[in-house]
Design a protein around this motif. Structure first.
Motif, PDB file in Angstrom:
ATOM      1  N   LEU A  23     -11.443  10.910  -5.043  1.00 45.28           N
ATOM      2  CA  LEU A  23     -11.946  12.076  -4.305  1.00 45.28           C
ATOM      3  C   LEU A  23     -11.987  13.332  -5.171  1.00 45.28           C
ATOM      4  CD1 LEU A  23     -10.542  11.947  -0.654  1.00 45.28           C
ATOM      5  CD2 LEU A  23     -12.804  11.299  -1.499  1.00 45.28           C
ATOM      6  N   TYR A  24     -11.300  13.315  -6.320  1.00 49.80           N
ATOM      7  CA  TYR A  24     -11.388  14.457  -7.231  1.00 49.80           C
ATOM      8  C   TYR A  24     -12.827  14.670  -7.690  1.00 49.80           C
ATOM      9  CZ  TYR A  24      -6.334  15.158  -7.775  1.00 49.80           C
ATOM     10  OH  TYR A  24      -5.000  15.457  -7.562  1.00 49.80           O
ATOM     11  N   GLU A  25     -13.641  13.627  -7.629  1.00 52.48           N
ATOM     12  CA  GLU A  25     -15.040  13.710  -8.054  1.00 52.48           C
ATOM     13  C   GLU A  25     -15.929  14.294  -6.954  1.00 52.48           C
ATOM     14  OE1 GLU A  25     -16.078   9.669  -8.758  1.00 52.48           O
ATOM     15  OE2 GLU A  25     -14.366   9.289 -10.094  1.00 52.48           O
ATOM     16  N   ASP A  41      -3.219  16.981  -5.150  1.00 46.12           N
ATOM     17  CA  ASP A  41      -2.682  15.617  -5.032  1.00 46.12           C
ATOM     18  C   ASP A  41      -2.580  15.207  -3.567  1.00 46.12           C
ATOM     19  OD1 ASP A  41      -2.470  15.436  -7.765  1.00 46.12           O
ATOM     20  OD2 ASP A  41      -0.317  15.844  -7.827  1.00 46.12           O
ATOM     21  N   LEU A  42      -2.094  16.127  -2.730  1.00 48.32           N
ATOM     22  CA  LEU A  42      -1.985  15.843  -1.297  1.00 48.32           C
ATOM     23  C   LEU A  42      -3.352  15.601  -0.680  1.00 48.32           C
ATOM     24  CD1 LEU A  42      -0.369  15.933   1.488  1.00 48.32           C
ATOM     25  CD2 LEU A  42      -1.117  18.325   1.571  1.00 48.32           C
ATOM     26  N   GLU A  43      -4.253  16.556  -0.888  1.00 45.67           N
ATOM     27  CA  GLU A  43      -5.516  16.558  -0.159  1.00 45.67           C
ATOM     28  C   GLU A  43      -6.523  15.537  -0.667  1.00 45.67           C
ATOM     29  OE1 GLU A  43      -5.281  21.304   1.070  1.00 45.67           O
ATOM     30  OE2 GLU A  43      -6.821  20.633  -0.340  1.00 45.67           O
ATOM     31  N   CYS A  96      -6.997  16.244   4.211  1.00 45.29           N
ATOM     32  CA  CYS A  96      -6.125  17.086   5.010  1.00 45.29           C
ATOM     33  C   CYS A  96      -6.068  18.460   4.364  1.00 45.29           C
ATOM     34  CB  CYS A  96      -4.719  16.474   5.117  1.00 45.29           C
ATOM     35  SG  CYS A  96      -3.917  16.257   3.509  1.00 45.29           S
ATOM     36  N   GLN A  97      -5.320  19.385   4.958  1.00 41.00           N
ATOM     37  CA  GLN A  97      -5.147  20.716   4.392  1.00 41.00           C
ATOM     38  C   GLN A  97      -3.659  21.028   4.295  1.00 41.00           C
ATOM     39  OE1 GLN A  97      -7.941  22.528   7.407  1.00 41.00           O
ATOM     40  NE2 GLN A  97      -8.645  23.639   5.597  1.00 41.00           N
ATOM     41  N   GLY A  98      -3.199  21.342   3.096  1.00 39.51           N
ATOM     42  CA  GLY A  98      -1.793  21.633   2.887  1.00 39.51           C
ATOM     43  C   GLY A  98      -1.448  23.080   3.200  1.00 39.51           C
ATOM     44  N   ASP A  99      -0.207  23.305   3.573  1.00 38.41           N
ATOM     45  CA  ASP A  99       0.298  24.659   3.825  1.00 38.41           C
ATOM     46  C   ASP A  99       0.654  25.286   2.483  1.00 38.41           C
ATOM     47  OD1 ASP A  99       1.458  26.980   4.708  1.00 38.41           O
ATOM     48  OD2 ASP A  99       2.959  26.027   5.989  1.00 38.41           O
ATOM     49  N   VAL A 100      -0.374  25.682   1.742  1.00 42.06           N
ATOM     50  CA  VAL A 100      -0.180  26.146   0.366  1.00 42.06           C
ATOM     51  C   VAL A 100       0.572  27.468   0.300  1.00 42.06           C
ATOM     52  CG1 VAL A 100      -2.412  27.307   0.211  1.00 42.06           C
ATOM     53  CG2 VAL A 100      -1.335  26.409  -1.865  1.00 42.06           C
ATOM     54  N   THR A 101       0.417  28.327   1.301  1.00 38.03           N
ATOM     55  CA  THR A 101       1.134  29.605   1.302  1.00 38.03           C
ATOM     56  C   THR A 101       2.645  29.385   1.360  1.00 38.03           C
ATOM     57  OG1 THR A 101      -0.717  30.709   2.398  1.00 38.03           O
ATOM     58  CG2 THR A 101       1.422  31.803   2.500  1.00 38.03           C
ATOM     59  N   MET A 160       0.854  -1.180   0.000  1.00 34.64           N
ATOM     60  CA  MET A 160       0.000   0.000   0.000  1.00 34.64           C
ATOM     61  C   MET A 160       0.898   1.241   0.000  1.00 34.64           C
ATOM     62  SD  MET A 160      -3.066   0.864   2.718  1.00 34.64           S
ATOM     63  CE  MET A 160      -3.472  -0.866   2.861  1.00 34.64           C
ATOM     64  N   THR A 161       0.930   1.970  -1.112  1.00 33.83           N
ATOM     65  CA  THR A 161       1.862   3.071  -1.268  1.00 33.83           C
ATOM     66  C   THR A 161       1.141   4.384  -1.535  1.00 33.83           C
ATOM     67  OG1 THR A 161       3.503   1.559  -2.198  1.00 33.83           O
ATOM     68  CG2 THR A 161       3.851   3.902  -2.580  1.00 33.83           C
ATOM     69  N   PHE A 162       1.514   5.416  -0.773  1.00 34.68           N
ATOM     70  CA  PHE A 162       0.986   6.758  -0.978  1.00 34.68           C
ATOM     71  C   PHE A 162       2.155   7.742  -0.946  1.00 34.68           C
ATOM     72  CE2 PHE A 162      -2.579   4.329   0.544  1.00 34.68           C
ATOM     73  CZ  PHE A 162      -3.647   4.815  -0.197  1.00 34.68           C
ATOM     74  N   THR A 163       2.112   8.725  -1.813  1.00 33.73           N
ATOM     75  CA  THR A 163       3.231   9.654  -1.953  1.00 33.73           C
ATOM     76  C   THR A 163       3.560  10.361  -0.653  1.00 33.73           C
ATOM     77  OG1 THR A 163       2.673  10.033  -4.276  1.00 33.73           O
ATOM     78  CG2 THR A 163       4.084  11.676  -3.217  1.00 33.73           C
ATOM     79  N   TYR A 164       2.541  10.840   0.051  1.00 32.03           N
ATOM     80  CA  TYR A 164       2.776  11.720   1.187  1.00 32.03           C
ATOM     81  C   TYR A 164       2.564  11.061   2.546  1.00 32.03           C
ATOM     82  CZ  TYR A 164       2.749  15.308  -2.440  1.00 32.03           C
ATOM     83  OH  TYR A 164       3.022  16.057  -3.571  1.00 32.03           O
ATOM     84  N   LEU A 165       2.392   9.754   2.579  1.00 31.32           N
ATOM     85  CA  LEU A 165       2.224   9.075   3.856  1.00 31.32           C
ATOM     86  C   LEU A 165       2.770   7.669   3.771  1.00 31.32           C
ATOM     87  CD1 LEU A 165      -0.736   9.493   6.267  1.00 31.32           C
ATOM     88  CD2 LEU A 165       0.351   7.276   6.009  1.00 31.32           C
TER      89      LEU A 165
END
Length: 202
Positions: free
Chosen positions: A56-58, A97-99, A64-69, A1-6
């Motif tokens: 989830l794009y649909e 992609d993250l969220e 989660c919420q990314g630190d976009v700033t 089970m692979t996810f980029t950010y976790l």
């Protein structure tokens, strides 16, 4: 089970012990609990395949919420030739992609997902003195911890004092993390050896 950010979601997130109906593909399979997701669309369960494949794009739902700033600041610093519009587009895509494709990390408080080197960082585990010693290698574990505090915490945190609260035993999974009222969340850059730490309490 692979996810980029976790890293290792089976340890740090966990899937249902019994097969559950995924709200998106409607198949009975081991699923993540989706009750803690953000957004208008309420979901109960989502399977790892649907999450990693971007279903989830649909939906108006995100994990989660990314630190976009801060991400835009880093991208602009690394790519001064790019226009503001290009930086915004790049940051927005990475944030989506993250969220939309990262398992929901259960935390005591809500905070923005940290970034490093122009991308969001990967969650690799709960902070403990053994983990920081492992990550530090031949260097000093406490120094690594102090340098790793995310900028949102660094100025208001007495790092030396907080180091005393870092667990002395490794925290191998989510079940073990629930025994602590203060947790340290450790992230690693996708593009370097940089380590980032966030912490919160119940």
């Amino acid at each position: 089970m692979t996810f980029t950010y976790l890293d290792q979601p089976e340890l740090f997130i966990g899937v249902s012990d019994e097969e559950t109906r995924c709200d998106l593909c409607h198949q009975q399979k081991p699923c993540f609990d989706a009750a803690g997701f953000f957004g208008e669309d309420e979901l109960a369960f989502i399977c790892p395949d649907c999450l990693s494949n971007g279903r989830l794009y649909e939906r108006d739902s995100y994990t989660c919420q990314g630190d976009v700033t801060e991400l835009k600041r880093q991208l602009n610093e690394a790519n001064p030739a790019l226009s503001k519009a290009d930086i915004d587009d790049l940051a927005d895509q990475k944030t989506l992609d993250l969220e939309k494709t990262t398992p929901h990390l259960v935390t005591w408080q809500d905070w923005e997902w940290p970034c490093a080197d122009g991308d969001y960082a990967r969650f690799i585990g709960y902070g403990s003195k053994p983990l920081y010693r492992q990550l530090a290698g031949d260097s000093d574990a406490q120094s690594l911890f102090e340098k790793s505090l995310y900028y949102t915490l660094a100025e208001e945190t007495d790092a030396e004092e907080v180091w005393e609260d870092v667990p002395k035993k490794a925290i191998p999974d989510y079940a073990a993390s629930s025994k602590y009222s203060t947790l340290f969340y450790v992230f690693k850059s996708l593009h370097s050896d940089r380590i980032i730490t966030l912490w919160d309490s119940d």
